[in-house]
Motif scaffolding. Sequence first.
Motif, PDB file in Angstrom:
ATOM      1  N   ILE A 139      53.157  40.475  44.929  1.00 32.80           N
ATOM      2  CA  ILE A 139      52.538  39.924  46.169  1.00 32.80           C
ATOM      3  C   ILE A 139      51.643  41.256  46.707  1.00 32.80           C
ATOM      4  CG2 ILE A 139      52.503  38.876  48.302  1.00 32.80           C
ATOM      5  CD1 ILE A 139      52.943  36.886  45.727  1.00 32.80           C
ATOM      6  N   ILE A 140      52.558  42.090  46.886  1.00 33.60           N
ATOM      7  CA  ILE A 140      52.115  43.298  47.423  1.00 33.60           C
ATOM      8  C   ILE A 140      51.091  44.101  46.667  1.00 33.60           C
ATOM      9  CG2 ILE A 140      52.459  45.800  48.358  1.00 33.60           C
ATOM     10  CD1 ILE A 140      55.802  44.481  49.137  1.00 33.60           C
ATOM     11  N   LEU A 141      51.026  44.099  45.316  1.00 29.92           N
ATOM     12  CA  LEU A 141      49.857  44.669  44.386  1.00 29.92           C
ATOM     13  C   LEU A 141      48.653  43.539  44.677  1.00 29.92           C
ATOM     14  CD1 LEU A 141      48.971  46.444  42.174  1.00 29.92           C
ATOM     15  CD2 LEU A 141      50.054  44.881  40.558  1.00 29.92           C
ATOM     16  N   LYS A 142      48.855  42.439  44.715  1.00 30.15           N
ATOM     17  CA  LYS A 142      47.812  41.519  44.535  1.00 30.15           C
ATOM     18  C   LYS A 142      47.184  41.900  45.914  1.00 30.15           C
ATOM     19  CE  LYS A 142      48.189  37.529  45.696  1.00 30.15           C
ATOM     20  NZ  LYS A 142      48.127  36.197  46.299  1.00 30.15           N
ATOM     21  N   VAL A 181      45.197  45.101  46.203  1.00 31.87           N
ATOM     22  CA  VAL A 181      43.803  45.122  45.216  1.00 31.87           C
ATOM     23  C   VAL A 181      42.959  44.184  45.722  1.00 31.87           C
ATOM     24  CG1 VAL A 181      43.136  44.210  42.968  1.00 31.87           C
ATOM     25  CG2 VAL A 181      45.191  45.561  43.010  1.00 31.87           C
ATOM     26  N   ILE A 182      43.222  43.104  46.498  1.00 34.44           N
ATOM     27  CA  ILE A 182      42.041  42.042  47.005  1.00 34.44           C
ATOM     28  C   ILE A 182      41.522  42.864  48.278  1.00 34.44           C
ATOM     29  CG2 ILE A 182      41.958  39.956  48.482  1.00 34.44           C
ATOM     30  CD1 ILE A 182      43.603  38.772  46.123  1.00 34.44           C
ATOM     31  N   GLU A 183      42.330  43.489  49.131  1.00 35.50           N
ATOM     32  CA  GLU A 183      41.997  44.230  50.282  1.00 35.50           C
ATOM     33  C   GLU A 183      40.839  45.391  49.894  1.00 35.50           C
ATOM     34  OE1 GLU A 183      43.654  47.311  53.666  1.00 35.50           O
ATOM     35  OE2 GLU A 183      45.123  46.191  52.463  1.00 35.50           O
ATOM     36  N   LYS A 184      41.367  46.268  48.768  1.00 32.96           N
ATOM     37  CA  LYS A 184      40.304  47.054  48.306  1.00 32.96           C
ATOM     38  C   LYS A 184      38.948  46.901  47.809  1.00 32.96           C
ATOM     39  CE  LYS A 184      44.049  50.732  48.167  1.00 32.96           C
ATOM     40  NZ  LYS A 184      43.460  51.788  48.767  1.00 32.96           N
ATOM     41  N   ILE A 185      39.139  45.628  46.912  1.00 33.02           N
ATOM     42  CA  ILE A 185      37.967  45.163  46.379  1.00 33.02           C
ATOM     43  C   ILE A 185      37.186  44.469  47.650  1.00 33.02           C
ATOM     44  CG2 ILE A 185      37.065  43.369  44.982  1.00 33.02           C
ATOM     45  CD1 ILE A 185      39.440  43.691  43.061  1.00 33.02           C
ATOM     46  N   SER A 186      37.484  43.844  48.362  1.00 33.41           N
ATOM     47  CA  SER A 186      36.916  43.474  49.766  1.00 33.41           C
ATOM     48  C   SER A 186      36.142  44.717  50.236  1.00 33.41           C
ATOM     49  CB  SER A 186      37.801  42.675  50.682  1.00 33.41           C
ATOM     50  OG  SER A 186      38.493  41.587  50.032  1.00 33.41           O
ATOM     51  N   VAL A 219      31.311  44.630  41.643  1.00 33.26           N
ATOM     52  CA  VAL A 219      32.083  45.758  41.538  1.00 33.26           C
ATOM     53  C   VAL A 219      33.036  45.214  40.468  1.00 33.26           C
ATOM     54  CG1 VAL A 219      32.220  46.508  44.027  1.00 33.26           C
ATOM     55  CG2 VAL A 219      33.983  44.995  43.185  1.00 33.26           C
ATOM     56  N   ALA A 220      33.759  46.191  39.858  1.00 28.36           N
ATOM     57  CA  ALA A 220      34.848  45.957  38.764  1.00 28.36           C
ATOM     58  C   ALA A 220      36.276  46.142  39.231  1.00 28.36           C
ATOM     59  CB  ALA A 220      34.201  46.990  37.575  1.00 28.36           C
ATOM     60  N   LEU A 221      37.080  45.358  38.440  1.00 27.34           N
ATOM     61  CA  LEU A 221      38.535  45.699  38.307  1.00 27.34           C
ATOM     62  C   LEU A 221      38.871  46.104  37.280  1.00 27.34           C
ATOM     63  CD1 LEU A 221      41.464  45.542  39.471  1.00 27.34           C
ATOM     64  CD2 LEU A 221      41.359  43.233  38.735  1.00 27.34           C
ATOM     65  N   SER A 259      47.971  37.956  35.524  1.00 30.04           N
ATOM     66  CA  SER A 259      47.932  37.228  36.776  1.00 30.04           C
ATOM     67  C   SER A 259      46.934  37.941  37.752  1.00 30.04           C
ATOM     68  CB  SER A 259      49.415  37.380  37.138  1.00 30.04           C
ATOM     69  OG  SER A 259      50.126  36.512  36.293  1.00 30.04           O
ATOM     70  N   LEU A 260      47.037  39.185  37.620  1.00 30.41           N
ATOM     71  CA  LEU A 260      46.055  40.093  38.598  1.00 30.41           C
ATOM     72  C   LEU A 260      44.712  39.770  38.261  1.00 30.41           C
ATOM     73  CD1 LEU A 260      46.057  41.781  41.007  1.00 30.41           C
ATOM     74  CD2 LEU A 260      45.988  43.701  39.264  1.00 30.41           C
ATOM     75  N   ALA A 261      44.190  39.410  37.241  1.00 27.03           N
ATOM     76  CA  ALA A 261      42.746  39.295  36.820  1.00 27.03           C
ATOM     77  C   ALA A 261      42.456  37.772  37.130  1.00 27.03           C
ATOM     78  CB  ALA A 261      42.567  39.232  35.254  1.00 27.03           C
ATOM     79  N   ARG A 262      43.509  36.941  36.893  1.00 23.74           N
ATOM     80  CA  ARG A 262      43.095  35.606  37.309  1.00 23.74           C
ATOM     81  C   ARG A 262      43.049  35.268  38.982  1.00 23.74           C
ATOM     82  NH1 ARG A 262      48.336  33.117  36.997  1.00 23.74           N
ATOM     83  NH2 ARG A 262      48.482  33.919  39.023  1.00 23.74           N
ATOM     84  N   ASP A 263      43.899  36.381  39.789  1.00 24.19           N
ATOM     85  CA  ASP A 263      44.020  36.136  41.096  1.00 24.19           C
ATOM     86  C   ASP A 263      42.644  36.621  41.753  1.00 24.19           C
ATOM     87  OD1 ASP A 263      46.407  34.580  41.198  1.00 24.19           O
ATOM     88  OD2 ASP A 263      47.556  36.475  41.643  1.00 24.19           O
ATOM     89  N   VAL A 264      42.206  37.742  41.205  1.00 25.86           N
ATOM     90  CA  VAL A 264      40.990  38.416  41.663  1.00 25.86           C
ATOM     91  C   VAL A 264      39.890  37.604  41.290  1.00 25.86           C
ATOM     92  CG1 VAL A 264      39.493  40.329  41.216  1.00 25.86           C
ATOM     93  CG2 VAL A 264      41.877  40.669  41.664  1.00 25.86           C
ATOM     94  N   LYS A 265      39.707  36.895  40.072  1.00 25.29           N
ATOM     95  CA  LYS A 265      38.592  36.018  39.820  1.00 25.29           C
ATOM     96  C   LYS A 265      38.635  34.836  40.552  1.00 25.29           C
ATOM     97  CE  LYS A 265      35.889  36.778  36.879  1.00 25.29           C
ATOM     98  NZ  LYS A 265      34.546  37.523  37.086  1.00 25.29           N
ATOM     99  N   GLN A 266      39.753  34.088  40.976  1.00 22.74           N
ATOM    100  CA  GLN A 266      39.727  32.982  41.931  1.00 22.74           C
ATOM    101  C   GLN A 266      39.384  33.321  43.287  1.00 22.74           C
ATOM    102  OE1 GLN A 266      43.657  31.538  41.154  1.00 22.74           O
ATOM    103  NE2 GLN A 266      43.176  30.604  39.295  1.00 22.74           N
ATOM    104  N   THR A 267      39.808  34.771  43.659  1.00 22.15           N
ATOM    105  CA  THR A 267      39.286  35.039  44.933  1.00 22.15           C
ATOM    106  C   THR A 267      37.857  35.454  45.395  1.00 22.15           C
ATOM    107  OG1 THR A 267      41.597  35.953  45.564  1.00 22.15           O
ATOM    108  CG2 THR A 267      39.388  36.802  46.964  1.00 22.15           C
ATOM    109  N   PHE A 268      37.221  36.085  44.168  1.00 23.29           N
ATOM    110  CA  PHE A 268      35.860  36.839  44.070  1.00 23.29           C
ATOM    111  C   PHE A 268      34.804  36.151  43.366  1.00 23.29           C
ATOM    112  CE2 PHE A 268      38.875  40.119  45.863  1.00 23.29           C
ATOM    113  CZ  PHE A 268      38.476  40.219  47.132  1.00 23.29           C
ATOM    114  N   GLY A 269      35.528  35.433  42.309  1.00 25.40           N
ATOM    115  CA  GLY A 269      34.554  34.860  41.388  1.00 25.40           C
ATOM    116  C   GLY A 269      33.635  35.974  40.613  1.00 25.40           C
ATOM    117  N   ASP A 270      32.556  35.846  40.243  1.00 20.36           N
ATOM    118  CA  ASP A 270      31.448  36.720  39.523  1.00 20.36           C
ATOM    119  C   ASP A 270      31.141  37.912  40.214  1.00 20.36           C
ATOM    120  OD1 ASP A 270      31.927  35.004  37.338  1.00 20.36           O
ATOM    121  OD2 ASP A 270      30.050  33.956  37.573  1.00 20.36           O
ATOM    122  N   SER A 271      31.599  38.097  41.392  1.00 16.48           N
ATOM    123  CA  SER A 271      31.329  39.354  42.301  1.00 16.48           C
ATOM    124  C   SER A 271      32.179  40.526  41.597  1.00 16.48           C
ATOM    125  CB  SER A 271      31.747  39.459  43.663  1.00 16.48           C
ATOM    126  OG  SER A 271      30.754  38.365  44.360  1.00 16.48           O
TER     127      SER A 271
END
Length: 175
Positions: free
Chosen positions: A65-68, A71-76, A85-87, A105-117
């Motif tokens: 949860i901390i990692l996710k 990652v979401i904060e930094k991608i934002s 941008v890329a992960l 799981s990380l790829a899934r959560d990032v894609k669900q949060t940001f989609g094709d961005s």
Amino acid sequence: MYSEVLIHQRVGKPLVRVVRFSHGDHPSLPALSVYFQGCDAHPKCVGCHNPETWDFDENFEVDYIILKDRVIEKISMLLKVNEKVALVLLGGEPLSQRNRFWAISLARDVKQTFGDSVTVLVYTWRTMDDLLREGVDISYFDEMVLGRYEKSLHTGGFPASSNQVYLKREELPTF
């Protein structure tokens, strides 16, 4: 069904050596790179640029949860100044049995949060045949660099050795 299989493959917590901004891990996009700790390639790739990530060292275990959230904060932050941008998931070996559940799981959560961005790029020593045989779900990955790094085939560019295969979404098999 996939989620049931994935739950059975989960091992411990993610082993992550570092999370950092990068302008070189993706061929054209600014990136947030997650370096997984531990590589299951035998023998190891001669000339690997990350030999410090080879050991499956539990000292690098982090709470998912901390990692996710990090990652979401930094991608934002990256998306505030970039349209896309890329992960990048690399290591070590993000698709080793020890790291696979967490990388997917990380790829899934990032894609669900940001989609094709966000374009998710994974580096692995495995080939597509290996991934298919092992039943690895690649549906959350947009791009992949497949194959072992071969020092004698070093390109000085991307990918790092000429035997490696770079595949984009449209070139990846669908399940």
